[in-house]
Structures are given as structure tokens and as C-alpha cells.
Design a protein around this motif. Structure first.
Motif, mmCIF file in Angstrom:
data_model
loop_
_atom_site.group_PDB
_atom_site.id
_atom_site.type_symbol
_atom_site.label_atom_id
_atom_site.label_comp_id
_atom_site.label_asym_id
_atom_site.label_seq_id
_atom_site.Cartn_x
_atom_site.Cartn_y
_atom_site.Cartn_z
ATOM 1 N N GLN A 3 0.836 -1.199 0.000
ATOM 2 C CA GLN A 3 0.000 0.000 0.000
ATOM 3 C C GLN A 3 0.869 1.246 0.000
ATOM 4 O O GLN A 3 0.667 2.163 -0.801
ATOM 5 N N ARG A 4 1.874 1.283 0.876
ATOM 6 C CA ARG A 4 2.787 2.446 0.939
ATOM 7 C C ARG A 4 3.571 2.622 -0.353
ATOM 8 O O ARG A 4 3.860 3.745 -0.768
ATOM 9 N N ALA A 5 3.911 1.502 -1.004
ATOM 10 C CA ALA A 5 4.690 1.556 -2.243
ATOM 11 C C ALA A 5 3.836 1.937 -3.454
ATOM 12 O O ALA A 5 4.372 2.225 -4.517
ATOM 13 N N GLY A 6 2.522 1.925 -3.289
ATOM 14 C CA GLY A 6 1.642 2.316 -4.386
ATOM 15 C C GLY A 6 1.304 1.192 -5.350
ATOM 16 O O GLY A 6 0.931 1.457 -6.491
ATOM 17 N N VAL A 7 1.401 -0.060 -4.896
ATOM 18 C CA VAL A 7 1.017 -1.202 -5.740
ATOM 19 C C VAL A 7 -0.487 -1.098 -5.978
ATOM 20 O O VAL A 7 -1.274 -1.080 -5.025
ATOM 21 N N LYS A 8 -0.891 -1.027 -7.238
ATOM 22 C CA LYS A 8 -2.274 -0.713 -7.581
ATOM 23 C C LYS A 8 -3.270 -1.809 -7.245
ATOM 24 O O LYS A 8 -4.440 -1.530 -6.980
ATOM 25 N N GLU A 9 -2.827 -3.045 -7.282
ATOM 26 C CA GLU A 9 -3.742 -4.162 -7.051
ATOM 27 C C GLU A 9 -3.005 -5.257 -6.294
ATOM 28 O O GLU A 9 -1.898 -5.624 -6.651
ATOM 29 N N TYR A 10 -3.636 -5.757 -5.243
ATOM 30 C CA TYR A 10 -3.014 -6.766 -4.386
ATOM 31 C C TYR A 10 -4.007 -7.894 -4.181
ATOM 32 O O TYR A 10 -5.143 -7.653 -3.782
ATOM 33 N N TRP A 11 -3.568 -9.100 -4.488
ATOM 34 C CA TRP A 11 -4.424 -10.282 -4.324
ATOM 35 C C TRP A 11 -3.854 -11.162 -3.225
ATOM 36 O O TRP A 11 -2.651 -11.431 -3.185
ATOM 37 N N ILE A 12 -4.722 -11.635 -2.353
ATOM 38 C CA ILE A 12 -4.344 -12.642 -1.362
ATOM 39 C C ILE A 12 -5.059 -13.925 -1.756
ATOM 40 O O ILE A 12 -6.290 -13.984 -1.784
ATOM 41 N N VAL A 13 -4.277 -14.941 -2.081
ATOM 42 C CA VAL A 13 -4.802 -16.217 -2.561
ATOM 43 C C VAL A 13 -4.783 -17.222 -1.414
ATOM 44 O O VAL A 13 -3.738 -17.474 -0.823
#
Length: 78
Positions: A19-29
Motif C-alpha cells: 500500500q505504501r509503495a503504491g502497488v495498484k492491485e493486491y491479491w491474497i490467494v
């Protein structure tokens, strides 16, 4: 992929770092429950974009015309 040994790291530490790095989309599988939680970055913070189960398709929001059919991800080995 989420496992008992990495759950805390994936759900808290990586989540906050991405989130701090600005990753636009994060998936938890979560392969044991065949669920994917999608988080989308909006105004610098992740918003839960949905939870998807083994028989659904997930839209990859950073690409206009891409979705992933989870039947191809969560399938029984032959």
C-alpha cells in the motif's frame, strides 16, 4: 499464496508495504479455501475489491481486457 505460516505476513506486513509503495492491485490467494481477496489502491489506501471463489472469474483491474477464470487456478490434480 496464503498459508498458515505466511498469513500474518501476507495480511498485515506485505499489505501495508505494498500500500505504501503504491502497488495498484493486491491479491491474497487462499488455496485451502479456494478464495482470492482482491484489494485495489484508491487515494493511497487499499479498498477491498471483492472475494472470489473457485467457480468465478476475477477481473484484473490494472488491465482493461483481462480476467482469470478461477476454474483454471483451483482445479483438482489429474
Amino acid at each position: 499464496m496464503l498459508s498458515k505460516s505466511t498469513a500474518k505476513t501476507d495480511k498485515m506486513i506485505k499489505f501495508n508495504r505494498y500500500q505504501r509503495a503504491g502497488v495498484k492491485e493486491y491479491w491474497i490467494v487462499d488455496p485451502s479455501h479456494e478464495i482470492i481477496d482482491v484489494y485495489l489502491l484508491e487515494n493511497g489506501f487499499y479498498k477491498h475489491g471483492g472475494a472470489y471463489a473457485n467457480d468465478e472469474a476475477v477481473k484484473v483491474n490494472i488491465f482493461d481486457d483481462l480476467s482469470i477464470d478461477l476454474k483454471n487456478i483451483f482445479r483438482d490434480e489429474l
